[in-house]
Structures are given as C-alpha cells and as structure tokens.
Design an enzyme around this catalytic site. Structure first.
Site, mmCIF file in Angstrom:
data_model
loop_
_atom_site.group_PDB
_atom_site.id
_atom_site.type_symbol
_atom_site.label_atom_id
_atom_site.label_comp_id
_atom_site.label_asym_id
_atom_site.label_seq_id
_atom_site.Cartn_x
_atom_site.Cartn_y
_atom_site.Cartn_z
ATOM 1 N N ASP A 164 0.778 -1.118 -0.037
ATOM 2 C CA ASP A 164 -0.116 -0.020 0.183
ATOM 3 C C ASP A 164 0.864 1.257 -0.045
ATOM 4 O OD1 ASP A 164 -2.360 1.366 -0.007
ATOM 5 O OD2 ASP A 164 -3.398 0.336 1.683
ATOM 6 N N ASP A 219 -10.269 3.653 -3.443
ATOM 7 C CA ASP A 219 -10.802 2.495 -2.811
ATOM 8 C C ASP A 219 -12.257 2.268 -3.473
ATOM 9 O OD1 ASP A 219 -8.545 1.953 -1.427
ATOM 10 O OD2 ASP A 219 -9.690 1.953 0.279
#
Ligand code: GLA
Length: 421
Positions: A164, A219
């Site tokens: 990430d 997201d």
C-alpha cells in the site's frame, strides 16, 4: 615519441573503458537476473479473496482459516479462486532484531502455521504491507525493512504481497515499489506483487516490470452508482471505477502477468443481484483481478452462484488477456467487446440507468474491430453463434439482437464462430 606515448595512452584508455563497460554490463545482467519480478505468475488475472472490504481491521486467524474452509466447501476453489489474502491490521510490533511479528492476540499461532493450514486446503496465502513508515491502519510499514520483511514473508510461506501507499510523503512510487520487488526477488520465493498506490503516479506506465497488478483508482465503495467523500479519502462505486478505467486507454498496458486492478469486489455485500452480476461482468470483461470482498462463510446461494458463473470466469481468465474495449455509448446504454483466445469474443451491454433500457443491436451495421489485438469481424460476411452467460439463452448474429435490460444490469454474451455454412 610524443605521438607514440599518446597512442599508448589512448589505447590504454579505450581498453580501460571497454573493461568498465563490460563489468557494468556483467553487473547489470547479474543484478537483473535476481531483480526481476517472478515471471509466470498471474498469467491470467489473479482470483481470490481479501479481508478488507467486509472486515477491515476486525480480522484474526480463525476468520482466515474459516474463509479457506468456505472457499473449498462452497465450490469457489473449484471455480478458480485460490488466494486467501490478509489485508491491513494483522501486524503487531517488530522484535528486537526488527522482524515484523503478527498481532499476538489475533494471530496467536503465527503466520507460518496459518500458511501451512491454507496450503493444506490447496490454496495460497497473501499478506499486506505498506511502502511508508506505517500502514493505512497505523501498523508498522515496510519502509527501511523491505528486504527483512520480504524474507520473513518467504519464511512464513506467503504467496502474494499487497503493498500500500499510505504515509509516504516525499517518496516516489516507482523506486519504492521497485525496492520491494527486488526484495521479494532476492528471497527466491515466487510471490505475486500487488501494487496499491491508487493510480496516482500512473503506475500502468511503469509497473509492468515491477508488479503483477496495480490499482488504478481510489478504494471501491459498496454501491453501483455513487461516490463517497468522507473528507480524507474518496470511495468510488462500480460505475465510477469503470469510467476511470475505460476512458483512460489503460487497456494498452494490461496483459498476461501485468494487470490493471479495479480493486476488490463488493459482490454479496448488499447491492442488488442485477448490480452484483453487472459488477462481476465488468471486472471480468476488463480483465481486472477477481478478489472477493464478502464473507464466504455466510454468503447466500445466489451470491455463490453469481461468483462461480463458469462462463463469466472463463472470460476473465481467457489466456489472450486482452482488456475489453468500450465500443459504443448510447445514452445510458454502453457496449463493450473483449477478444478471446481462439477467435471468440465476449460482449457486454450495460444499462447504467435506474430505468429499464432496450437493446436493438444490428450486428451488420458495424464491423466489430479491435486495433490492440488486431482482430475484427464483419457480420455481413460471417455468422457467429452467441450464448448469454447469465440467462443461458442462445442465438446467432444473422438477425438483430433485441433485449430489455433491467436497471443497473448487463447482457453478457460469448460469441463463437464463424458458423460453418
Ligand atoms: C488502503 C487500500 C485498501 C486497504 C486499506 C487498508 O485504503 O487502498 O485496499 O488495503 O488501505 O488500510
């Protein structure tokens, strides 16, 4: 003498330069030989499950074990899903040597035991870290510990690393992800490397050599046509992700071993069945990884049937690996085409609106063509048979295609042909 001396000097200089060049080439080649991502992994878009969409930080080893069990029992494994991926919040602290430890309360048996369990089910285990000092959930990140972390993952038997991009001020994505790629390569254990920097540095332009998949968008948010802006981040519904993906010409960068990642699925998390079918169809058409995001232990039979539709999964896993092309936009109706291995095509009509929409498709009006795969079909010259991958109806391209699409639904066809005269 002077001339001779100069000639010798020049000769010596050239030899020295050549030696340096040869050494550089040798070192470069040696460097490259271990510093490549593992090839042969993810030749088709990866399929599996990830804990984040449904469980966020509320995860433990029992959930992971039960999910692996459910993946086998429900037929998901037979359908092609194989990775069980633990997302953020599994980490505890680093030990005195700097080795990352799992959260001892939630993963008391340790990651090696968990990997053994998952492997025992014929599945693979994935893990999550972050290029910065801390993950998005505030756990230790891998910055400065890349080689150590990769080695620990390899010892545990990890098969997939999602990496990430939170807490990375001042860092550049390409070198940061390349460091982790090299660290993984150095372990000698093949691990899928999933790049998750939300499309910010246009990873499609550099990530093909670095990872096997890269996120293209913020997201996903669990809705079909909406956007969620809580102030610190954006969540995108299915159609918003599709638009970012289909407009940017990203398909030129995807293919076997390197995929645009539209994020994990929300099928089974509360959208309508039509929306869930459309969501999965879009991800399959656009050759995005299929990483489930629902609770496999308690999913309904209808969710299970949607997620295991063999025809749709075959389109996703087609070995040609070409991402669909948006061919036509006609108000709320859109038409996508994906060339498949062996001459077949997958087609998808999408109704974006919350009203029904009618498809009247005259096959012969337009040659179906794709410059990327250099494939085309002129339906005036050839008749193809089609099968509807959701309703199982069949037909051919000799007449018009007429259909009524429910709100937020798709018609997804596989075209086979040409029919023998
Ligand atoms: C980011 C990622 C998500 C998830 C969370 C975990 O938002 O994009 O997919 O991994 O972090 O904190």
């Amino acid at each position: 003498m002077k001339t001779k001396h100069t000639t010798h000097k020049t000769l010596f200089h050239s030899w020295a330069m050549m030696a340096v060049a040869a050494l550089t080439l040798f070192l470069g080649a040696a460097g490259n030989s271990w510093a490549q991502k593992a090839e042969g992994l993810a030749l088709t878009p990866p399929m599996g499950w990830n804990s984040w969409n449904k469980f966020a930080c509320d995860i433990d080893e029992r959930l992971i074990r039960e999910t692996a069990d459910a993946m086998v029992k429900s037929g998901m494994k037979d359908a092609g899903y194989q990775y069980v991926n633990i997302d953020d919040c599994w980490q505890g602290q680093r030990d005195a040597e700097g080795n990352i430890q799992p959260d001892a309360k939630r993963f008391p048996s340790g990651m090696k035991a968990l990997a053994d369990y998952v492997h025992g089910q014929g599945l693979k285990l994935g893990i999550y870290s972050d290029a910065g000092d801390a993950t998005c959930g505030g756990r230790p990140g891998s910055r400065g510990h890349e080689y150590q972390d990769a080695l620990v993952y390899a010892r545990w038997g990890i098969d997939y690393v999602k990496y990430d991009w939170c807490n990375t001020p001042g860092m550049s994505a390409e070198p940061a992800y390349t460091t982790m790629r090299d660290a993984i390569a150095k372990t000698g254990r093949p691990m899928v490397f999933s790049i998750c920097e939300w499309g910010m540095s246009k990873p499609w332009e550099w990530a093909g050599k670095v990872g096997h998949l890269w996120r293209t968008t913020p997201d996903i948010y669990n809705c079909f046509d909406c956007q969620f802006n809580p102030g610190f981040s954006t969540g995108l519904g299915v159609l918003r992700i599709l638009d970012k993906h289909a407009d940017a010409n990203l398909r030129n960068f995807a293919g076997p071993g390197h995929w645009n990642d539209m994020d994990m699925l929300e099928v089974g998390n509360g959208m309508s069945e039509d929306e869930d079918r459309a969501h999965l169809s879009i991800w399959a058409m656009l050759a995005s990884p299929l990483i489930l995001g629902n609770d496999l232990r308690s999913m309904s039979e209808s969710t299970r049937r949607i997620l295991t539709n063999p025809g749709v999964i075959a389109v996703s896993q087609d070995k040609l690996g070409v991402q669909a092309l948006r061919v036509l936009v006609d108000g709320p109706l859109e038409f996508y085409a994906k060339p498949l291995d062996g001459g077949d095509w997958a087609l998808m009509f999408l109704n974006r609106s919350n009203q029904p929409a009618d498809v009247h498709h005259d096959w012969k009006k337009q040659v179906l063509g794709d410059d990327l795969s250099k494939r085309s079909v002129d339906f005036k010259q050839a008749v193809y048979r089609w099968s509807d991958l959701w309703s199982k109806k069949t037909g051919d391209t000799s007449g018009k295609l007429e259909a009524r699409l429910a709100p937020h639904s798709v018609l997804m066809l596989r075209l086979t042909g040409p029919a023998k005269p």
